[in-house]
Design an enzyme around this catalytic site. Structure first.
Site, mmCIF file in Angstrom:
data_model
loop_
_atom_site.group_PDB
_atom_site.id
_atom_site.type_symbol
_atom_site.label_atom_id
_atom_site.label_comp_id
_atom_site.label_asym_id
_atom_site.label_seq_id
_atom_site.Cartn_x
_atom_site.Cartn_y
_atom_site.Cartn_z
ATOM 1 N N VAL A 290 0.872 -1.172 0.000
ATOM 2 C CA VAL A 290 0.000 0.000 0.000
ATOM 3 C C VAL A 290 0.910 1.223 0.000
ATOM 4 O O VAL A 290 1.852 1.290 0.779
ATOM 5 C CB VAL A 290 -0.917 0.020 1.243
ATOM 6 N N MET B 93 -3.864 5.011 -0.820
ATOM 7 C CA MET B 93 -4.863 4.997 -1.874
ATOM 8 C C MET B 93 -4.579 3.971 -2.974
ATOM 9 O O MET B 93 -5.332 3.859 -3.913
ATOM 10 C CB MET B 93 -4.969 6.389 -2.509
ATOM 11 N N CYS B 94 -3.500 3.252 -2.870
ATOM 12 C CA CYS B 94 -3.153 2.293 -3.919
ATOM 13 C C CYS B 94 -2.830 0.960 -3.265
ATOM 14 O O CYS B 94 -1.967 0.893 -2.401
ATOM 15 C CB CYS B 94 -1.953 2.791 -4.716
ATOM 16 N N GLY B 95 -3.512 -0.082 -3.661
ATOM 17 C CA GLY B 95 -3.233 -1.385 -3.090
ATOM 18 C C GLY B 95 -2.892 -2.369 -4.187
ATOM 19 O O GLY B 95 -3.557 -2.412 -5.217
#
Length: 92
Positions: free
Chosen positions: A9, A14-16
């Site tokens: 992450v 906000m990004c996985g």
């Protein structure tokens, strides 16, 4: 057998990315697809608006890429549809 599962992450949360590296492991593409979908389900609560999976093959032409705008459940429905076209995604 070696299986490595990684969850990343970014610092903004906000990004996985969920990845499964399964080199030299006796796993079917159907098993790998299920593992990737399960990992994405664990990330889903973070509010993502799209999801996708990619499973490589022996050559670039054998790669399976499935992506969807929406929930992981919508991606799962697309994977189920793709099983009709990609026999390697079906469980044996």
């Amino acid at each position: 057998r070696k299986v490595c599962t990684v969850l990343c992450v970014n610092r903004h949360g906000m990004c996985g990315i969920f990845a499964c590296a399964a080199y030299n492991v006796c796993r079917t593409r159907a098993d790998l697809a299920q593992q990737l979908l399960n990992g994405l389900r664990r990330l889903e609560y973070r509010g993502y608006d799209s999801a996708g999976i990619c499973i490589d093959g022996q050559s670039p032409e054998e790669a399976v890429i499935i992506k969807s705008v929406g929930t992981v459940a919508q991606l799962c429905a697309l994977v189920d549809l793709e099983k009709e076209r990609q026999p390697a995604l079906r469980s044996s």
